[in-house]
Scaffold this active site. Structure first.
Site, PDB file in Angstrom:
ATOM      1  N   SER A  51      42.336  40.754  10.149  1.00  0.00           N
ATOM      2  CA  SER A  51      42.783  40.332   9.084  1.00  0.00           C
ATOM      3  C   SER A  51      42.112  39.045   8.357  1.00  0.00           C
ATOM      4  CB  SER A  51      44.455  40.241   9.052  1.00  0.00           C
ATOM      5  OG  SER A  51      45.105  39.862   8.161  1.00  0.00           O
ATOM      6  N   ASP A  88      41.709  41.893   5.336  1.00  0.00           N
ATOM      7  CA  ASP A  88      42.002  43.197   5.290  1.00  0.00           C
ATOM      8  C   ASP A  88      42.692  43.868   4.197  1.00  0.00           C
ATOM      9  OD1 ASP A  88      44.339  42.231   6.423  1.00  0.00           O
ATOM     10  OD2 ASP A  88      44.391  43.723   7.732  1.00  0.00           O
ATOM     11  N   ASP A 123      45.738  43.086   2.959  1.00  0.00           N
ATOM     12  CA  ASP A 123      46.981  43.525   2.937  1.00  0.00           C
ATOM     13  C   ASP A 123      47.953  42.305   2.264  1.00  0.00           C
ATOM     14  OD1 ASP A 123      47.089  42.142   5.146  1.00  0.00           O
ATOM     15  OD2 ASP A 123      47.914  43.301   6.382  1.00  0.00           O
ATOM     16  N   PRO A 142      60.154  29.145  17.088  1.00  0.00           N
ATOM     17  CA  PRO A 142      58.714  29.199  17.710  1.00  0.00           C
ATOM     18  C   PRO A 142      57.921  30.249  17.153  1.00  0.00           C
ATOM     19  CG  PRO A 142      60.359  30.165  19.182  1.00  0.00           C
ATOM     20  CD  PRO A 142      61.390  29.691  17.931  1.00  0.00           C
TER      21      PRO A 142
HETATM   22  C1  LIG Z   1      55.047  30.906   8.732  1.00  0.00           C
HETATM   23  C2  LIG Z   1      54.403  31.985   8.455  1.00  0.00           C
HETATM   24  O1  LIG Z   1      53.589  32.108   7.572  1.00  0.00           O
HETATM   25  N1  LIG Z   1      54.350  32.841   9.496  1.00  0.00           N
HETATM   26  C3  LIG Z   1      53.378  34.015   9.613  1.00  0.00           C
HETATM   27  C4  LIG Z   1      52.670  34.256  11.040  1.00  0.00           C
HETATM   28  O2  LIG Z   1      53.972  34.492  11.815  1.00  0.00           O
HETATM   29  P1  LIG Z   1      54.533  33.056  13.046  1.00  0.00           P
HETATM   30  O3  LIG Z   1      55.473  34.106  13.706  1.00  0.00           O
HETATM   31  O4  LIG Z   1      55.167  32.233  12.283  1.00  0.00           O
HETATM   32  O5  LIG Z   1      53.208  32.784  13.520  1.00  0.00           O
HETATM   33  O6  LIG Z   1      52.030  35.133  10.942  1.00  0.00           O
HETATM   34  C5  LIG Z   1      52.615  36.502  11.000  1.00  0.00           C
HETATM   35  C6  LIG Z   1      51.431  37.522  11.167  1.00  0.00           C
HETATM   36  O7  LIG Z   1      50.566  37.362  10.239  1.00  0.00           O
HETATM   37  C7  LIG Z   1      53.253  36.603   9.552  1.00  0.00           C
HETATM   38  O8  LIG Z   1      54.037  37.713   9.339  1.00  0.00           O
HETATM   39  C8  LIG Z   1      54.198  35.274   9.301  1.00  0.00           C
HETATM   40  O9  LIG Z   1      54.579  35.113   7.947  1.00  0.00           O
HETATM   41 MG   LIG Z   2      45.829  40.783   6.731  1.00  0.00          MG
END
Ligand SMILES: CC(=O)N[C@H]1[C@@H](OP(=O)(O)O)O[C@H](CO)[C@@H](O)[C@@H]1O
Ligand SMILES: [Mg+2]
Length: 543
Positions: free
Chosen positions: A61, A275, A277, A500
């Site tokens: 991605s 990618d 999406d 987290p």
């Molecule tokens: C705040 C933020 O943008 N979090 C992102 C990020 O997840 P985290 O669990 O916050 O690291 O990566 C994910 C996968 O790409 C996406 O779904 C999500 O929205």
């Molecule tokens: Mg992507």
């Protein structure tokens, strides 16, 4: 089993722990052959268990070019069932061939997958992005799938949403055409219906992140001819995702490479990720960037669909249950607008598309978006069938009600209901702006975002923080939430939470309040509480 053992010897596991993250495995490409081979086995087993086609996509991605990864698709076209993520982790981390064989045997027993049988009729669809390492990793995936005795349909270069779309189409009853050509045709013909005779307002400029979306967008444009004017930049000559792409634009709030102020001031721009999406729109005025993120896109889609439902004759179609699904990161103003102005139900789920997708399935029409631009619209099957079966005058349709019905039919075919899809997303945004005779300013004027701020706090063990209520409140450490509550209460329109990260080794803090200064202050105060209650000797960093 013999075949798996033989092949597995060619894909030894490197040192280290592999973990199935928010959307599959992702790391430096040279470390991945064994993981991808094993994912090939796993997704073949899933296909055998479900007696239907599944999918495997080689992509990382929005990560840098040197990384790669694997995403797995269930027969519905959605992401691999959460229950199977455990198996993915187990297989990826088996240290020896014997351990791997033992695990495969366990899964087959638990999931009641017979050792023999008509395996070659079961198929895994395979796609890959444009990274240099992707073709080699696709070969590892093929070895794994075939070792499990399942057939591979290698579709070559695809966007992630195309692969998911084709898996869904493959398994539909009756089967739908599952070629890339059919995908483009479905998008193009439905866009044609949606825009009707409306006029576009100048060309949109597309930042294709130097990824697979560039060539796919170009193909789509060739099907649309003069219907959509678009200039594609970052079309593949530069480095993938480097200072460009939807992730960069949304997180950095900066113009991507190949876009300049004042030259591009006032232009309508859209950015895809590596990618394709995810999508975000943006524009630049006097050096200041305006971002139209997933929240703004969700509001645009919701209001358009709401208007169509009001226009069709009263009955089973118009009375659809419509809901919007967001995460806690959605700007409070967007949530308020959807609830109060559009009068729609809003659900909040934990971060991660798989959670939003599941919640959206509960509605006849479920619209979900993460602020970062990943999202789509789901139509419940029974409701969609009623719409598709409703009689209209075809191309000769006249009158508001009939035209609205025709447009609903087109929407069902335009929108990728398997996963978020930047190509289909761009077409829908363009069609709605055109239908409303809107420039970006009109879209922007729907509501004003509250200032927001995200910080990252580095702690020794982020797993020490446990959350509840869709990650909006902290359960553990128990004395942290009362401190956050007391702090938030001092700010007008204040809202803040901490959780987290699932993809990075940090704890995230989100804050919003009535003014920019208050927002900054609130974010720092909450980050300090997090650090005091959960931090160790490590430094606090901010973004
Ligand atoms: C705040 C933020 O943008 N979090 C992102 C990020 O997840 P985290 O669990 O916050 O690291 O990566 C994910 C996968 O790409 C996406 O779904 C999500 O929205
Ligand atoms: Mg992507």
């Amino acid at each position: 089993m013999e075949k798996i053992a033989q092949q597995a010897a060619g894909f030894p596991k490197p040192e280290g722990v592999f973990s199935y993250g928010t959307a599959g495995f992702r790391t430096e490409a040279s470390l991945l052959p064994s993981t991808v081979f094993r994912c090939g086995i796993l997704i073949a087993l899933r296909a055998l268990q479900q007696k239907a086609a599944t999918g495997l996509m080689i992509t990382a991605s929005h990560n840098p070019e040197a990384d790669n990864g694997v995403k797995l698709a269930d027969p519905t076209g959605g992401m691999l069932s959460i229950a199977w993520e455990v198996y993915a982790n187990e297989l990826a981390n088996a240290e020896t061939v014997d351990a791997l064989i033992g695990l495969v045997a366990d899964i087959m027993q638990k999931e009641e997958i017979p050792e023999a049988g008509a395996r070659s009729e079961i198929t895994v669809l395979l796609g890959r992005d444009t990274r240099k390492s992707s073709a080699g990793l696709a070969a590892a995936a093929i070895a794994g799938i075939e070792a499990a005795g399942v057939r591979v349909l290698d579709l070559g270069l695809l966007t992630t949403p195309q692969l998911h779309y084709l898996v869904r189409a493959y398994n539909r009853v009756p089967a739908e055409a599952h070629t890339e050509e059919a995908y483009f045709e479905s998008l193009a013909s439905s866009f044609r219906v949606l825009v009707g005779k409306t006029q576009g307002s100048g060309a949109v400029i597309c930042d294709a992140a130097n990824g697979v979306g560039a060539s796919k967008m170009t193909t789509l444009l060739s099907k649309l001819g003069p219907l959509l004017e678009m200039e594609v930049r970052n079309e593949g000559k530069g480095a993938l995702n480097s200072n460009c792409g939807a992730d960069f634009v949304q997180k950095e709030q900066k113009l991507p490479t190949a876009f300049e102020s004042p030259r591009d001031d006032g232009r309508r721009c859209v950015s895809l990720d590596g990618d394709a999406d995810r999508l975000v729109y943006f524009s630049c005025e006097n050096g200041e960037m305006r971002l139209f993120d997933g929240d703004k896109i969700a509001v645009l889609f919701s209001s358009y669909i709401g208007a169509l439902l009001k226009a069709v004759p009263k009955g089973e179609i118009s009375s659809a249950s419509v809901g919007v699904v967001q995460t806690a990161y959605a700007n409070g103003s967007s949530t308020e607008y959807i609830r109060s102005t559009l009068g729609l139900q809003v659900e909040t789920t934990p971060t991660g598309v798989k959670f939003l997708h599941r919640a959206a399935e509960e509605f006849d029409v479920g619209i979900y978006f993460e602020a970062n631009g990943h999202g789509t619209v789901l139509f419940k099957e029974e409701w969609a069938q009623k719409v598709l079966a409703a009689p209209t005058g075809g191309d000769a349709a006249e009158g508001e009600a009939e035209v609205a019905l025709l447009k609903l039919k087109a929407l069902i075919r335009l929108i990728n209901q398997a996963v978020g899809d930047a190509l289909s997303g761009v077409l829908l945004v363009e069609a709605i702006l055109r239908h409303n005779c809107w420039e970006l300013q009109d879209w922007d004027a729907l509501y004003t975002d509250l200032p927001s701020r995200q910080l990252k706090v580095k702690v020794a063990d982020r797993a020490k923080i446990e959350t509840m209520d869709a990650e909006t409140r902290v359960r553990h450490p128990a004395d942290l939430q009362p401190l956050i509550d007391a702090t938030v209460a001092r700010y007008s329109q204040g809202r803040a939470f901490t959780r987290p990260s699932g993809t990075e080794d940090v704890v995230r803090v989100y804050a919003e309040a009535a003014t920019r200064a208050e927002t900054e202050e609130l974010a720092v105060e909450v980050a300090r509480h997090v650090y005091d209650k959960a931090g160790d000797s490590q430094e606090q960093t901010t973004e």
